[in-house]
Design a protein around this motif. Structure first.
Motif, PDB file in Angstrom:
ATOM      1  N   GLY A   1       0.910  -1.245   0.066  1.00 31.96           N
ATOM      2  CA  GLY A   1      -0.140   0.024  -0.041  1.00 31.96           C
ATOM      3  C   GLY A   1       0.795   1.392   0.036  1.00 31.96           C
ATOM      4  N   ASP A   2       0.170   2.283  -0.373  1.00 33.51           N
ATOM      5  CA  ASP A   2       0.846   3.774  -0.131  1.00 33.51           C
ATOM      6  C   ASP A   2       0.921   4.009   1.262  1.00 33.51           C
ATOM      7  N   PRO A   3       1.409   5.180   1.675  1.00 37.65           N
ATOM      8  CA  PRO A   3       1.886   5.353   3.041  1.00 37.65           C
ATOM      9  C   PRO A   3       0.653   5.371   4.002  1.00 37.65           C
ATOM     10  N   ALA A   4      -0.533   5.948   3.364  1.00 36.79           N
ATOM     11  CA  ALA A   4      -1.752   6.128   4.277  1.00 36.79           C
ATOM     12  C   ALA A   4      -2.443   4.622   4.156  1.00 36.79           C
ATOM     13  N   LEU A   5      -2.289   3.723   3.132  1.00 33.48           N
ATOM     14  CA  LEU A   5      -2.871   2.469   3.381  1.00 33.48           C
ATOM     15  C   LEU A   5      -2.268   1.852   4.221  1.00 33.48           C
ATOM     16  N   SER A   6      -0.691   1.770   4.148  1.00 33.39           N
ATOM     17  CA  SER A   6       0.242   1.066   5.082  1.00 33.39           C
ATOM     18  C   SER A   6      -0.087   1.228   6.477  1.00 33.39           C
ATOM     19  N   ALA A   7      -0.352   2.488   6.727  1.00 32.01           N
ATOM     20  CA  ALA A   7      -0.402   2.882   8.330  1.00 32.01           C
ATOM     21  C   ALA A   7      -1.825   2.219   8.542  1.00 32.01           C
ATOM     22  N   ALA A   8      -2.698   2.340   7.693  1.00 35.98           N
ATOM     23  CA  ALA A   8      -4.339   1.818   8.126  1.00 35.98           C
ATOM     24  C   ALA A   8      -4.056   0.389   8.520  1.00 35.98           C
TER      25      ALA A   8
ATOM     26  N   VAL B   1      12.312  -8.032  -0.191  1.00 30.36           N
ATOM     27  CA  VAL B   1      13.620  -7.178  -0.152  1.00 30.36           C
ATOM     28  C   VAL B   1      13.229  -5.768  -0.649  1.00 30.36           C
ATOM     29  N   GLU B   2      12.316  -5.428  -1.455  1.00 33.63           N
ATOM     30  CA  GLU B   2      12.128  -4.050  -1.973  1.00 33.63           C
ATOM     31  C   GLU B   2      10.716  -4.085  -2.002  1.00 33.63           C
ATOM     32  N   ARG B   3      10.216  -2.493  -1.577  1.00 40.86           N
ATOM     33  CA  ARG B   3       8.829  -2.217  -1.654  1.00 40.86           C
ATOM     34  C   ARG B   3       8.629  -1.726  -3.203  1.00 40.86           C
ATOM     35  N   PRO B   4       7.261  -2.165  -3.841  1.00 42.47           N
ATOM     36  CA  PRO B   4       7.220  -1.768  -5.200  1.00 42.47           C
ATOM     37  C   PRO B   4       7.119  -0.294  -5.190  1.00 42.47           C
ATOM     38  N   PRO B   5       7.520   0.245  -6.434  1.00 43.54           N
ATOM     39  CA  PRO B   5       7.392   1.636  -6.434  1.00 43.54           C
ATOM     40  C   PRO B   5       6.310   2.427  -6.233  1.00 43.54           C
ATOM     41  N   GLN B   6       6.222   3.552  -5.763  1.00 40.56           N
ATOM     42  CA  GLN B   6       4.921   4.159  -5.313  1.00 40.56           C
ATOM     43  C   GLN B   6       4.765   5.368  -6.749  1.00 40.56           C
TER      44      GLN B   6
ATOM     45  N   PRO C   1     -13.655   7.597 -11.250  1.00 39.81           N
ATOM     46  CA  PRO C   1     -13.041   6.308 -10.814  1.00 39.81           C
ATOM     47  C   PRO C   1     -13.981   5.352  -9.990  1.00 39.81           C
ATOM     48  N   LEU C   2     -13.865   4.062 -10.382  1.00 41.15           N
ATOM     49  CA  LEU C   2     -14.764   3.153  -9.744  1.00 41.15           C
ATOM     50  C   LEU C   2     -14.094   2.083  -8.828  1.00 41.15           C
ATOM     51  N   ALA C   3     -12.747   1.848  -9.157  1.00 38.03           N
ATOM     52  CA  ALA C   3     -12.063   0.812  -8.422  1.00 38.03           C
ATOM     53  C   ALA C   3     -10.595   0.893  -8.621  1.00 38.03           C
ATOM     54  N   MET C   4      -9.794   0.436  -7.538  1.00 39.39           N
ATOM     55  CA  MET C   4      -8.464   0.328  -7.890  1.00 39.39           C
ATOM     56  C   MET C   4      -8.057  -1.215  -7.703  1.00 39.39           C
ATOM     57  N   VAL C   5      -7.133  -1.672  -8.738  1.00 38.89           N
ATOM     58  CA  VAL C   5      -6.913  -3.175  -8.602  1.00 38.89           C
ATOM     59  C   VAL C   5      -5.731  -3.208  -8.430  1.00 38.89           C
ATOM     60  N   TYR C   6      -4.961  -4.092  -7.607  1.00 35.36           N
ATOM     61  CA  TYR C   6      -3.626  -4.086  -7.159  1.00 35.36           C
ATOM     62  C   TYR C   6      -3.316  -5.422  -7.963  1.00 35.36           C
ATOM     63  N   LEU C   7      -2.360  -5.323  -8.923  1.00 34.75           N
ATOM     64  CA  LEU C   7      -1.676  -6.425  -9.961  1.00 34.75           C
ATOM     65  C   LEU C   7      -0.377  -6.824  -9.288  1.00 34.75           C
ATOM     66  N   ASP C   8       0.111  -7.810  -9.992  1.00 35.31           N
ATOM     67  CA  ASP C   8       1.329  -8.150  -9.347  1.00 35.31           C
ATOM     68  C   ASP C   8       2.518  -7.125  -9.446  1.00 35.31           C
ATOM     69  N   ARG C   9       2.265  -6.482 -10.624  1.00 37.12           N
ATOM     70  CA  ARG C   9       3.639  -5.233 -10.787  1.00 37.12           C
ATOM     71  C   ARG C   9       3.051  -3.944 -10.760  1.00 37.12           C
ATOM     72  N   GLY C  10       1.883  -3.700 -10.348  1.00 35.84           N
ATOM     73  CA  GLY C  10       1.427  -2.430 -10.442  1.00 35.84           C
ATOM     74  C   GLY C  10       0.064  -2.257 -10.005  1.00 35.84           C
ATOM     75  N   ILE C  11      -0.735  -1.058  -9.950  1.00 33.87           N
ATOM     76  CA  ILE C  11      -1.864  -0.756  -9.489  1.00 33.87           C
ATOM     77  C   ILE C  11      -2.729  -0.262 -10.776  1.00 33.87           C
ATOM     78  N   MET C  12      -4.001  -0.740 -10.915  1.00 32.84           N
ATOM     79  CA  MET C  12      -4.822  -0.252 -12.122  1.00 32.84           C
ATOM     80  C   MET C  12      -6.012   0.370 -11.477  1.00 32.84           C
ATOM     81  N   VAL C  13      -6.304   1.519 -12.062  1.00 38.51           N
ATOM     82  CA  VAL C  13      -7.613   2.326 -11.713  1.00 38.51           C
ATOM     83  C   VAL C  13      -8.660   2.145 -12.771  1.00 38.51           C
TER      84      VAL C  13
ATOM     85  N   ALA D   1      -1.779   3.191 -12.424  1.00 35.16           N
ATOM     86  CA  ALA D   1      -1.490   4.338 -11.387  1.00 35.16           C
ATOM     87  C   ALA D   1      -0.035   5.119 -11.703  1.00 35.16           C
ATOM     88  N   ASP D   2       0.754   4.168 -12.188  1.00 34.00           N
ATOM     89  CA  ASP D   2       2.248   4.573 -12.177  1.00 34.00           C
ATOM     90  C   ASP D   2       2.365   5.565 -13.525  1.00 34.00           C
TER      91      ASP D   2
END
Length: 229
Positions: free
Chosen positions: A91-98, A128-133, A169-181, A196-197
């Motif tokens: 997640g992004d910082p807000a979602l990670s904190a939540a 090892v690495e967080r996905p790029p935000q 915007p209807l939904a956000m989809v978390y894929l293996d290598r990215g986030i799709m709106v 999203a990127d």
């Protein structure tokens, strides 16, 4: 900060932080003076929360009457820990904190034995690495979905072409290598997928499409399912 909000933050800190929590830690979490913190502890105690400890020793929330006791199987506890750990990582910082605070709240409602299981789960998530935000504020996009408000975005497609769009915007989809709106594109007058990127900026508008989001999302998912077959 309003007193009610301050008390919510205090009880949340007592749930989340490893006990005993010092008065200095709690004062920093709630952004108050030590004198105010001691008054707030007394207020929570009068409200029914069982908080052990005293100034100089730290505090432990032993019973929280604000949350009902919960029972889960060991596998359910493992699933909760795994899912929230993934949200913390991806997640992004807000979602990670939540996700972090949600896990603390869930653990606080468990009986002692189950609390120990949750705190020492057999499943752990390590990356090892967080996905790029993405450059765009994902919490703003989530808010637009929930509040059903149109977004103005700057977007760069796969070919590198830049454009300004207005989307519903209807939904956000978390894929293996990215986030799709998933969204309705006002420009194209059709459903579209935006990575999203590739959203370089996003801004809320005052244009509401409430209460159409749920129906539009069902239509979009049905369309994607049909196209796959």
């Amino acid at each position: 900060m309003a007193r009610t909000d301050r008390l919510f933050r205090l009880i949340d800190a007592l749930r989340r932080l490893p006990p005993p929590v010092t008065a200095a830690q709690l004062a920093a979490e709630t952004e108050v003076s030590p004198r105010t913190l001691y008054r707030d502890i007394d207020t929570l105690r009068r409200g029914g929360a069982l908080i052990d400890g005293a100034p100089g020793y730290g505090y432990t929330l032993t019973e929280d009457t604000a949350l009902p006791p919960q029972t889960f199987t060991q596998e359910e506890i493992e699933a909760l820990v795994l899912g929230l750990a993934e949200a913390q990582h991806r997640g992004d910082p807000a979602l990670s904190a939540a996700a972090d605070t949600a896990l603390g709240k869930i653990i606080a409602t468990l009986p002692d034995r189950m609390q120990r299981q949750a705190q020492h789960a057999a499943i752990m998530v390590r990356r090892v690495e967080r996905p790029p935000q993405p450059a765009a504020d994902l919490s703003l996009i989530r808010r637009a979905c929930w509040d059903e408000l149109a977004l103005g975005i700057a977007y760069v497609d796969a070919t590198g072409a830049a454009s300004d769009r207005r989307i519903l915007p209807l939904a956000m989809v978390y894929l293996d290598r990215g986030i799709m709106v998933l969204a309705w594109c006002v420009l194209r007058q059709d459903f579209r997928k935006f990575m999203a990127d590739r959203i370089t900026s996003a801004a809320l508008t005052d244009d509401s499409f409430r209460p159409r989001r749920a129906g539009m999302l069902r239509d979009y998912v049905a369309q994607m399912t049909t196209n796959r077959h």
